[in-house]
Design an enzyme around this catalytic site. Structure first.
Site, PDB file in Angstrom:
ATOM      1  CG  PHE A 180      -1.755  -1.257   1.326  1.00  0.00           C
ATOM      2  CD1 PHE A 180      -2.792  -1.520   0.439  1.00  0.00           C
ATOM      3  CD2 PHE A 180      -1.462  -2.194   2.297  1.00  0.00           C
ATOM      4  CE1 PHE A 180      -3.522  -2.701   0.534  1.00  0.00           C
ATOM      5  CE2 PHE A 180      -2.177  -3.375   2.396  1.00  0.00           C
ATOM      6  CZ  PHE A 180      -3.212  -3.632   1.517  1.00  0.00           C
ATOM      7  NE  ARG A 199      -9.076  -7.241 -22.931  1.00  0.00           N
ATOM      8  CZ  ARG A 199      -8.377  -7.986 -23.767  1.00  0.00           C
ATOM      9  NH1 ARG A 199      -7.200  -7.575 -24.179  1.00  0.00           N
ATOM     10  NH2 ARG A 199      -8.852  -9.123 -24.209  1.00  0.00           N
ATOM     11  CB  THR A 227      -7.098 -10.641  -9.475  1.00  0.00           C
ATOM     12  OG1 THR A 227      -7.073 -10.313 -10.870  1.00  0.00           O
ATOM     13  CG2 THR A 227      -6.688 -12.098  -9.296  1.00  0.00           C
ATOM     14  N   GLY A 261      -5.630  -0.759  -8.621  1.00  0.00           N
ATOM     15  CA  GLY A 261      -5.203  -0.980  -7.240  1.00  0.00           C
ATOM     16  C   GLY A 261      -5.600   0.114  -6.267  1.00  0.00           C
ATOM     17  CD  GLU A 262      -2.226   3.722  -5.745  1.00  0.00           C
ATOM     18  OE1 GLU A 262      -1.792   4.535  -4.908  1.00  0.00           O
ATOM     19  OE2 GLU A 262      -1.711   3.537  -6.857  1.00  0.00           O
TER      20      GLU A 262
END
Length: 775
Positions: free
Chosen positions: A282, A666, A672, A741-742
């Site tokens: 993170f 995409r 995941t 991810g963020e």
């Protein structure tokens, strides 16, 4: 490692379909050299499928070695002693009792530590990754409350911890600036982020605000946040002559190798850093003082060392998100279109790091406005160096900006979604660049329909017994980055291929998604592809941060794949069905190459290699510079929908429903990606409702350095979270994918605050939203 390879063999991916008929070439697709990328248009084979993690079996069996689990012969265990003042000098160090304690082999302080250079500060050069640029145990000076002042090595961790408790340190205190008000009174400086000023002005925004038909002008604050990855920061180190071997929990193996080499005055290739498994990063798992201290102690003792920080130790020496004070002012005309957007304020940092919290970043691209004023000023404190934390800037910046938009919508009597969509920009508001792809309206419309936004009621009107119920919405946004990642290597054999790149998997599924992409690109089954990462001896300089690793790896692998195909066509020669074709005319399929528009013109890799009398073919190539970001404004977007219940008697707040609707290009692996989205949202709920590093402004000491006192969301705090996405490829990003991810953490706090207002009629502008603020 064999366990990882066994796990990959266990993954049952579908066989690659014949691509020649499925692929439609897109003239504006991204590829090294500007050529179309066949993988952008068609979802086929493995890409786009919810493949389970290739490292899952290894992890659930407990066979995945983390940094604190590498056994080294003759290893000693380390414990740290931390300063208890914010600034001053050590005047006395009594280590006699510790040195005499059972099992103790070494006590290291500034008096006997090896001479070392400071860590190269992150972002000051390509491979620098130090969390601060201070001397590491080189003198008696103390720079922050919690700085390591002594280290103990012993035969067991318990012996080291006990001996550390026997060390007595005396200090001479100097005046430290530990209160934000005093720091601001001494003067602030302009903030900079990644070498660019955190300031932008277009037109007379203050005057436009004053003249606007409708306006809001409010102050919002966010507290400090500390990193709390499940895996504690840890390192196992050993010196082999003048070579340093490091097993680390890091987001940047190549950067760490270079930086540690600088600290100890040895060449980069004399440092070997591995980090195959990381239990969450993170932004916090870079190079901090504990890795340097472990290596220094190992050098002094002549034996390998394991140092794992306690949870308190993480709070003491690893930076987190810093405090912000933000002003957001919006002026709109009678139709709700923005005449002025002002987002300014102050953040705190130390003199020894380079990350002011860049909270204005969302405002730079989110909305069209006639005038704009953005500015971040920095006040300096004597504190632990703050650092990157999931969506630095955007996580807290969207709280202020999106709360203010909700306030304006309420004052105008306009639906909050409609107000946002009325101010959708047709080009980047600050640069004028066209957007590479922007499906914000679709994300909002689709999300609103699924969430049931049309059933929303006026503030304070929906109630079930003691519970007031409300819904809120906010925009999520995070920029696309692709940092230069260096080379990738492909080794092709008759039976499969290996991809080598110094990248990372901190639990987000990098190895899985990249194996899917490589398998489809090569026309192989996933079980035939090995993705090697987490090792500084591999090619590439990839950092797992900024939601850019997927693009960075993808660009490098695409370049290497193109080089591989070029070499294969040379080896194929005139006797091959592929004779006369170039790399743009063929595609990987069924374990070989085929002509794009004629699947019968095919030859297997095994056949090409056999005819050339080769057992393998190894190629390495670098991608082009990230020029796409100079031509296009590139961002991921989302719409965050939240329902809360607030107890009218106790003020207790429960989030009962949450939906995130995303536009991230995409989606390579829905399984995941959904996990990343949900994880970000959960972290956003913590930011909204409970996370706060309690910092004593009298002493500069963090007062709640444990998970008993620093609260993060647990199961009872988290509702069922629904996620959805557009899955529309971005033609200007490698593989059509932007980062996931963020973005999940952005907009969450505002959506919660806006839902609280809708439930109670109370506007909370200071995070976290605790029950005392609702009574």
């Amino acid at each position: 490692m064999k366990a990882v390879e066994d796990a990959k063999q266990a993954v049952q991916g579908a066989a690659s379909a014949v691509m020649a008929k499925a692929v439609q070439m897109a003239p504006d697709s991204w590829m090294p050299g500007g050529k179309p990328d066949p993988l952008i248009r068609a979802q086929h084979g493995h890409v786009g499928r919810p493949i389970s993690r290739v490292d899952g079996p290894v992890k659930v069996q407990g066979a995945a070695p983390y940094a604190a689990e590498f056994p080294l012969d003759g290893m000693l265990y380390a414990a740290l002693v931390f300063s208890t003042i914010a600034k001053g000098k050590i005047t006395a160090l009594d280590t006699d009792a510790a040195e005499a304690a059972t099992g103790v082999k070494l006590v290291m302080t500034y008096r006997n530590a090896p001479r070392m250079k400071p860590m190269p500060l992150f972002m000051t050069s390509e491979k620098a990754c130090g969390g601060n640029d201070l001397p590491v145990m080189q003198d008696a000076q103390v720079y922050w409350n919690g700085e390591p002042v002594a280290l103990v090595l012993a035969d067991t961790q318990e012996q080291a911890d006990h001996a550390a408790s026997l060390i007595h340190v005396a200090f001479e205190e100097e005046h430290a600036i530990t209160a934000l008000a005093e720091a601001k009174a001494k003067g602030v400086e302009p903030g900079q982020f990644m070498g660019q000023p955190l300031k932008f002005e277009n037109g007379a925004a203050e005057q436009a605000l004053a003249d606007a038909a409708h306006k809001v002008d409010q102050r919002y604050t966010t507290p400090r946040h500390s990193h709390n990855a499940i895996e504690l920061h840890a390192v196992a180190v050993a010196w082999e002559g003048d070579r340093l071997r490091v097993h680390d929990a890091t987001q940047m193996v190549a950067h760490s190798a270079w930086s540690l080499g600088h600290v100890f005055g040895i060449a980069e290739d004399q440092v070997h850093v591995t980090s195959p498994f990381v239990g969450g990063g993170f932004g916090g798992k870079g190079l901090w003082q504990h890795q340097v201290l472990a290596a220094a102690a190992a050098k002094l003792a002549g034996r390998p060392v394991r140092l794992m920080l306690s949870r308190e130790g993480v709070y003491r020496i690893v930076g987190g998100r810093t405090i912000t004070e933000q002003r957001v002012a919006l002026g709109a005309d009678a139709e709700g279109r923005f005449d002025a957007l002002i987002h300014t304020g102050t953040t705190a940092m130390s003199h020894h790091n380079v990350l002011p919290e860049p909270f204005i970043l969302p405002a730079r691209s989110a909305y069209a406005t006639k005038t704009m004023k953005l500015d971040v000023e920095v006040a300096y404190l004597d504190m632990v160096a703050n650092t990157f934390m999931r969506a630095p800037g955007e996580a807290v910046g969207t709280f202020a900006l999106e709360s203010a938009i909700d306030e304006l919508a309420h004052d105008m009597g306009v639906d909050p979604i409609e107000l946002r969509l009325r101010n959708e920009p047709d080009k980047d508001p600050t640069t004028g660049a066209p957007f590479s792809s922007r499906e914000v309206e679709k994300a909002f419309r689709d999300g609103a329909e699924r969430f049931g936004w049309a059933n929303r009621q006026a503030p304070g009107t929906r109630r079930e017994g003691e519970w007031l119920i409300g819904t809120g919405v906010a925009t999520a946004t995070y920029p696309y980055y692709r940092m230069p990642g260096g080379a990738a290597r492909i080794t092709l054999t008759p039976n499969g291929a290996a991809i080598d790149i110094a990248a990372h998997d901190m639990g987000m599924g990098t190895a899985t998604a990249q194996t899917q992409v490589a398998a489809d690109r090569l026309g192989l089954d996933m079980a035939q592809v090995t993705f090697n990462y987490g090792d500084s001896t591999l090619p590439g300089v990839v950092m797992a941060g900024g939601s850019q690793q997927t693009a960075a790896i993808g660009a490098s692998v695409m370049a290497a794949h193109r080089a591989l195909v070029t070499e294969l066509l040379k080896l194929a020669g005139n006797d091959s069905p592929l004779a006369g074709l170039d790399a743009d005319e063929v595609v990987g399929v069924n374990g070989g190459l085929a002509k794009i528009d004629d699947a019968s013109a095919h030859e297997s890799y095994a056949s090409i290699l056999a005819r050339a009398q080769r057992n393998e073919l190894v190629v390495e190539a670098e991608p082009p510079s990230p020029l796409e970001t100079t031509h296009w404004s590139m961002h991921s977007h989302g719409a965050m929908f939240c329902e809360v219940r607030v107890n009218a008697v106790t003020g207790e707040l429960r989030v009962s429903r949450f939906l995130g609707s995303f536009d991230c290009g995409r989606i390579l692996n829905p399984k995941t990606a959904a996990s990343q989205f949900r994880g970000g949202i959960i972290m956003g709920l913590g930011l909204a409702l409970m996370e706060e590093t309690q910092y004593d402004e009298r002493s500069g000491r963090i007062m709640n350095p444990s998970l008993a006192e620093y609260h993060v969301p647990v199961h009872m705090d988290v509702p069922e979270i629904e996620v959805m996405w557009t899955d529309i490829p971005d033609p200007h990003a490698p593989m059509g994918a932007r980062g996931v991810g963020e973005i999940g953490i952005t907009g969450v706090a505002a959506a919660v605050a806006n839902a609280v207002f809708n439930a109670t009629g109370k506007r909370v502008r200071d995070l976290p939203i605790t029950l005392d603020k609702l009574l």
